[in-house]
Design a protein around this motif. Structure first.
Motif, PDB file in Angstrom:
ATOM      1  N   HIS A  70      50.578  27.191  33.858  1.00 23.45           N
ATOM      2  CA  HIS A  70      49.158  26.931  33.627  1.00 23.45           C
ATOM      3  C   HIS A  70      48.754  27.013  32.162  1.00 23.45           C
ATOM      4  O   HIS A  70      47.849  26.325  31.727  1.00 23.45           O
TER       5      HIS A  70
ATOM      6  N   ASP B 206      43.657  33.845  32.019  1.00 19.74           N
ATOM      7  CA  ASP B 206      43.554  34.776  33.144  1.00 19.74           C
ATOM      8  C   ASP B 206      44.086  36.145  32.758  1.00 19.74           C
ATOM      9  O   ASP B 206      44.079  37.073  33.548  1.00 19.74           O
TER      10      ASP B 206
ATOM     11  N   PRO C 118      49.196  34.427  33.670  1.00 22.68           N
ATOM     12  CA  PRO C 118      50.037  35.610  33.918  1.00 22.68           C
ATOM     13  C   PRO C 118      51.537  35.368  33.702  1.00 22.68           C
ATOM     14  O   PRO C 118      52.212  36.192  33.095  1.00 22.68           O
ATOM     15  N   THR C 119      52.070  34.267  34.200  1.00 23.46           N
ATOM     16  CA  THR C 119      53.512  34.065  34.046  1.00 23.46           C
ATOM     17  C   THR C 119      53.865  33.343  32.753  1.00 23.46           C
ATOM     18  O   THR C 119      54.988  33.394  32.295  1.00 23.46           O
TER      19      THR C 119
ATOM     20  N   ILE D  41      54.208  30.229  32.169  1.00 29.53           N
ATOM     21  CA  ILE D  41      55.157  29.136  32.341  1.00 29.53           C
ATOM     22  C   ILE D  41      54.441  27.811  32.561  1.00 29.53           C
ATOM     23  O   ILE D  41      54.738  26.822  31.902  1.00 29.53           O
TER      24      ILE D  41
END
Lengths: 150, 490
Positions: free
Chosen positions: B15, B63, B10-11, B13
């Motif tokens: 994962h 994700d 999602p971010t 950055i």
């Protein structure tokens, strides 16, 4: 302003906190002092928002709270070592290494590549072992900077 | 095992990159080859078309939605979360190995594209590459509408005759007892599907550029392009416009309370308004004039020029074997079908014939002169027969991908020849697709088959000649250990 990913001021080798919220807040305060975060509450709320989506604890005693936030001025890492451990939701127990990664909102990709390099190191055993064994904040800051330099 | 993987979180950055690293480490331990595309904030180094083409299996550790999933169509695929990849990449690769094992399809390559994605430098993708990816996304979502609508229209012509388009509206007059009524119904369903072509194209071009918030502005822009008579050209412009506008709006900083409703309400609203105004008021008139001029010019090429037009369209069809240039020629032909004019039907015949040539020609060459082709190419020859016979030009891509400089010019030659001959013979076609299976709908089928056969022969001879002359160079280039081809040139 110093634009390094991490400096000795952003390392806390003895982070004793009751829970992960306090861990994030403690490291975030260092970010504010270093001028990397403009608004502590805003930033902490953004990290909590990200943490809600999925726990950032991972096997091997590592917690990686992180977010993109408009309160961040430059890609920065604050690092904390918790001798007592702090729970970040990993299956195998509390985290002893906490990496608080702060990314600015809408940073360009060149800017962000240093964080990508950092994230890749996080899954290397040698990297985390070195951080567990280091004795000086400056030693850690230097090691991380050298590892992520392109 | 050769693996391609995409990671996305999602971010974007942490994962995304941790998963990529974990997969790469696990692959090294297993002795697998892996290429990972990280769809994160540090820019994405896209997998090259060759990597995707050669991969045995695809691993998605994500994700959030993976961009460009359609690239992997036809490949065995394993999905997991980024967390699974970070914590147990070996397990994910074990599942991938199983999936690769279970997959026995050979040469399932029609979906892959032949153009090499240029190796990205410093994580940036060239503007031309990105533009092509956007257009291809739009086109790939449009094709099902072409297939469904086009075949229904063809069916209605088959059962209802040439004048079925003039039948009364089925909502006013429908008699279940007459074949004509059914044909008219099928025709009108097909036409309804065709009405979606331009909006879907525009909507998904915009979607490829700026994600879901751009979908509504793109669709509406496309529909506006149709209203002002700007056709496909207008649709493309509207899609790009919507992508640019929404992409720009996303960069505007907004207060936190607004952030949640931006993608759902504000961006679609403002984007649609801006694109709509531009399409109706500013760009509509010049675009529709341009489109009319282009159509008039192509349609006006009669007599000797018709042969030239056939050659031109045929060459376009083969020039990128299913890419944007191919689609321009193809949509031009399909666009004429609804008019039912003789010229339009001749153009459709020429385009389909030209599109059948490359896979058939390469399958022929790989069968007759097997020694000139690699083992993988000879495997691709079997599906290529069927793909060529069905007018799926993409069947030639496995051959073109490995040796574009010799294959593509040869194919252009053959396809242009078929296009020109088909126009010369005046063969007609009422269906937009189908290859051999719509031959009953072809006017002058004997001569048409001759045109296709001659094109196949021409292209096969050309590619054989090109490969024979330059074999030594080619072998040095791809280091292929092809036992049969060691004799002559050495």
């Amino acid at each position: 302003m110093n634009n390094e990913l991490i400096t000795a001021d952003l390392v806390d080798l003895d982070l004793r906190v009751p829970d992960r919220h306090a861990a994030v807040r403690g490291l975030a305060e260092r970010l504010v002092t270093a001028g990397r975060v403009t608004d502590l509450e805003w930033f902490v709320a953004d990290v909590a928002e990200r943490e809600k989506q999925m726990a950032t604890g991972m096997r091997g005693g590592i917690g990686i709270p992180h977010c993109r936030s408009a309160a961040v001025t430059a890609p920065t890492l604050a690092f904390g070592r918790c001798p007592e451990g702090v729970d970040f939701g990993a299956e195998d127990g509390p985290a002893r290494l906490v990496f608080l990664i702060a990314a600015p909102e809408g940073g360009d990709s060149e800017h962000m590549s240093v964080l990508a390099a950092l994230a890749r190191r996080l899954v290397r055993a040698e990297f985390t072992r070195t951080l567990l064994e280091a004795t000086e904040p400056s030693e850690i800051a230097e090691y991380v900077r050298r590892e992520v330099s392109p | 095992m050769r693996v391609v993987a995409v990671t996305a979180c999602p971010t974007g950055i942490a994962h995304t990159y941790m998963a990529a690293e974990a997969l790469e480490q696990a692959a090294v331990e297993r002795g697998d080859e892996i290429s990972v595309e990280t769809q994160g904030s540090a820019g994405s180094e896209p997998l090259s078309t060759r990597e995707v083409h050669e991969a045995d299996v695809v691993v998605l550790a994500a994700d959030v939605g993976v961009n460009g999933r359609e690239r992997f169509a036809g490949k065995p695929l394993v999905e997991g979360t980024v967390k699974q990849a970070v914590e147990n990449a070996a397990e994910l690769l074990r599942r991938a190995a199983e999936a690769a094992e279970a997959d026995t399809t050979v040469g399932a390559a029609p979906q892959t594209r032949h153009e090499e994605t240029p190796e990205p430098d410093a994580g940036h993708t060239g503007a031309a590459t990105r533009l092509r990816q956007w257009l291809m996304t739009g086109v790939s979502y449009m094709i099902p509408f072409v297939a469904a609508g086009g075949l229904l229209i063809a069916l209605s012509f088959a059962f209802g005759g040439y004048r079925i388009t003039e039948a009364p509206d089925v909502t006013e007059h429908f008699d279940p007892a007459t074949l004509t009524s059914w044909a008219a119904l099928v025709n009108q369903i097909g036409t309804t599907a065709f009405d979606f072509l331009v909006p879907v194209l525009a909507g998904f071009v915009a979607y490829a550029m700026a994600d879901r918030p751009a979908l509504a502005p793109g669709f509406v822009g496309g529909a506006a392009a149709v209203s002002v008579g700007a056709g496909f050209l207008g649709g493309l412009v509207a899609g790009l416009l919507a992508g640019v506008v929404v992409g720009g709006l996303r960069r505007v900083p907004v207060p936190r309370v607004m952030a949640g409703i931006m993608p759902v309400v504000v961006l679609p609203l403002v984007g649609t308004l801006v694109v709509g105004v531009l399409m109706f008021v500013v760009l509509g008139t010049p675009l529709s004039a341009l489109m009319t001029a282009l159509t008039d010019w192509l349609n006006g090429l009669g007599g000797a020029n018709a042969v030239l037009l056939g050659a031109l369209l045929g060459g376009m069809i083969a020039s990128d074997l299913g890419g944007p240039v191919n689609k321009v020629a193809y949509t031009f032909a399909v666009g004429g079908l609804t008019t039912g004019s003789d010229t339009a039907l001749q153009i459709m015949a020429a385009v389909m014939g030209a599109g059948m040539v490359p896979p058939l020609a390469l399958a022929t060459a790989a069968t007759v002169r097997a020694g000139l082709f690699t083992a993988a190419e000879r495997d691709s020859a079997r599906p290529a027969w069927l793909l060529g016979a069905s007018f799926i030009t993409e069947g030639a891509i496995p051959f073109a991908a490995t040796d574009p400089l010799r294959v593509i010019p040869s194919m252009i030659l053959g396809s242009a020849g078929t296009g020109a001959l088909s126009m010369l013979f005046g063969a007609t076609l009422r269906a937009p697709h189908g290859g051999l299976f719509v031959f009953p709908l072809v006017g002058k089928p004997g001569l048409y088959a001759l045109a296709v056969a001659l094109g196949v022969l021409l292209a096969a001879l050309a590619v054989t000649a090109a490969k024979s002359f330059a074999r030594e160079g080619a072998r040095a280039l791809d280091g292929d250990e092809n036992a049969e081809s060691t004799t002559a040139a050495a």
